[in-house]
Design an enzyme around this catalytic site. Sequence first.
Site, PDB file in Angstrom:
ATOM      1  N   GLY A 158       0.836  -1.197   0.000  1.00 48.60           N
ATOM      2  CA  GLY A 158       0.000   0.000   0.000  1.00 48.60           C
ATOM      3  C   GLY A 158       0.869   1.245   0.000  1.00 48.60           C
ATOM      4  O   GLY A 158       1.945   1.282  -0.586  1.00 48.60           O
ATOM      5  N   SER A 162       2.829   8.339  -1.528  1.00 49.83           N
ATOM      6  CA  SER A 162       3.536   8.759  -0.311  1.00 49.83           C
ATOM      7  C   SER A 162       2.707   8.631   0.964  1.00 49.83           C
ATOM      8  O   SER A 162       3.093   9.162   2.003  1.00 49.83           O
ATOM      9  CB  SER A 162       4.053  10.201  -0.443  1.00 49.83           C
ATOM     10  OG  SER A 162       4.972  10.281  -1.512  1.00 49.83           O
ATOM     11  N   GLY A 164       1.779   7.388   4.311  1.00 52.78           N
ATOM     12  CA  GLY A 164       2.498   6.638   5.336  1.00 52.78           C
ATOM     13  C   GLY A 164       4.009   6.614   5.157  1.00 52.78           C
ATOM     14  O   GLY A 164       4.697   5.872   5.860  1.00 52.78           O
ATOM     15  N   ARG A 284       1.240   0.076 -13.487  1.00 54.52           N
ATOM     16  CA  ARG A 284       0.009   0.713 -13.977  1.00 54.52           C
ATOM     17  C   ARG A 284       0.367   2.067 -14.579  1.00 54.52           C
ATOM     18  O   ARG A 284       1.504   2.528 -14.475  1.00 54.52           O
ATOM     19  CB  ARG A 284      -0.963   0.927 -12.817  1.00 54.52           C
ATOM     20  CG  ARG A 284      -0.338   1.693 -11.660  1.00 54.52           C
ATOM     21  CD  ARG A 284      -1.308   2.056 -10.580  1.00 54.52           C
ATOM     22  NE  ARG A 284      -0.649   2.626  -9.411  1.00 54.52           N
ATOM     23  CZ  ARG A 284      -0.184   3.863  -9.322  1.00 54.52           C
ATOM     24  NH1 ARG A 284      -0.295   4.687 -10.362  1.00 54.52           N
ATOM     25  NH2 ARG A 284       0.389   4.303  -8.222  1.00 54.52           N
TER      26      ARG A 284
END
Length: 437
Positions: A158, A162, A164, A284
């Site tokens: 996850g 940016s 966390g 992606r």
Amino acid sequence: MARRALIMVEGSMGNGPLYVQAARHLGLHPITLAADPAQYGYLAGEGIDAIRVDTENLDALIRECSRLRGTYRIAGITGFPTPDESVYATVGDLCGYFDLPGPSPASVKQCCDKFIQRQLLAEAGVPIPAYRLAVDAADVDTCAAEIGLPVVVKPAVGGQSSTGVRLCREVDEVAEHTAYLLGGKHIWRSSPRILVEEFAEGQFYCANTFGNDVIAIASAKFGPPPHFVFLEYTHPAPLTDVEYKRISNVSLSCLRALGLGWGPTNIDLLWTKHGPVVIEVNPRLAGAPESKLIQLAYGVDLVTEHIKLVIGDKCCLQRRHSRTAAVRLLNADRDGNLDRIAGVSRAAAVSGVAEVELYQEPVTPVVRRGDYRDCIGHVIASSPSLAQTEVILQRAVDLIDISITPFAAHGEQKSASAQSRSGSSFAGRGNQAEDQS
């Protein structure tokens, strides 16, 4: 004859509307499957068929797509990394089930786990920062000591845009951010696993690939540490031929190492004193507005070409022109209530400005999180040269006035007007705020 439909799993406030427009232009009927369609405001605004379904449940998605095949001819299936990157792996599984073109789910899954991704890159000899995996606070402390401060502490799975992610220069900062990640404020979709990395310093670049070709390389600037909040993206990056070739070669090495090479991929790198170092590979298309910049700079519409690939049509990635396109991302410099945004129409009227877009309306609260959610809006400009584009951008940004009243402190209201001159990576967009110029 049944209408040809493009199925999109989840949505995106950035790229989603572009996919809808491109699908319709190609004669396709776009349908969105989402756990909560209401969170994507453009679906209702564009009159898109939106169906509520558990997008983390592959069987549920298969049942819904099978039902839709009774009415439509499903030409292709794609999706967006919402709520996390694993959705794109599910898209690959769906494509495989219905025998449609799509990404390798196994490759996407191993790429979405940053620890596994780094293991595979390291085994292939791709230059990456030193890294360790931790599962608790004691592990994080040990990893940071082994690597040596400063370090970057982030979720292993996850952490899009940016979220966390933080630079920690001191032991106390490591402990503070670890406590944040493990203390219930950060949303984990699996058991908490934390990546601790060497802090690599250098100019940031993003390589956009399609298939096994490098399509474009952008340069970017961040806001002040300890967060990694983007301020500006520029296409093309000002690189020498040798630098471009080295970044391209490293990027293609990433695709081979991770089993990618179908459709779009974006690769984040830093040019350090040792040359290009890979920070992250995302299996992606890059988030908006980068696809818009690529179209302005080169005349290549990656959204349309991606849909063509998804439905089995022939793609055309040939550059049609060469210009410089850049985006300045507007970010609040304080927490508070967003009272007023003025000067938008004047900024949009500046010659060379391609787009001014705002994501929030007055009056709304602004709470900075140190990631893409800090972004209030963006300005895009394009011209024949880098110097001219930078002048246009600054001229337009200088015309925008964002007024924020800080939240009451100790029961007393404090007011201030902040000119927002910085920003982060692209965030979800709301309705455009009223221009009070």
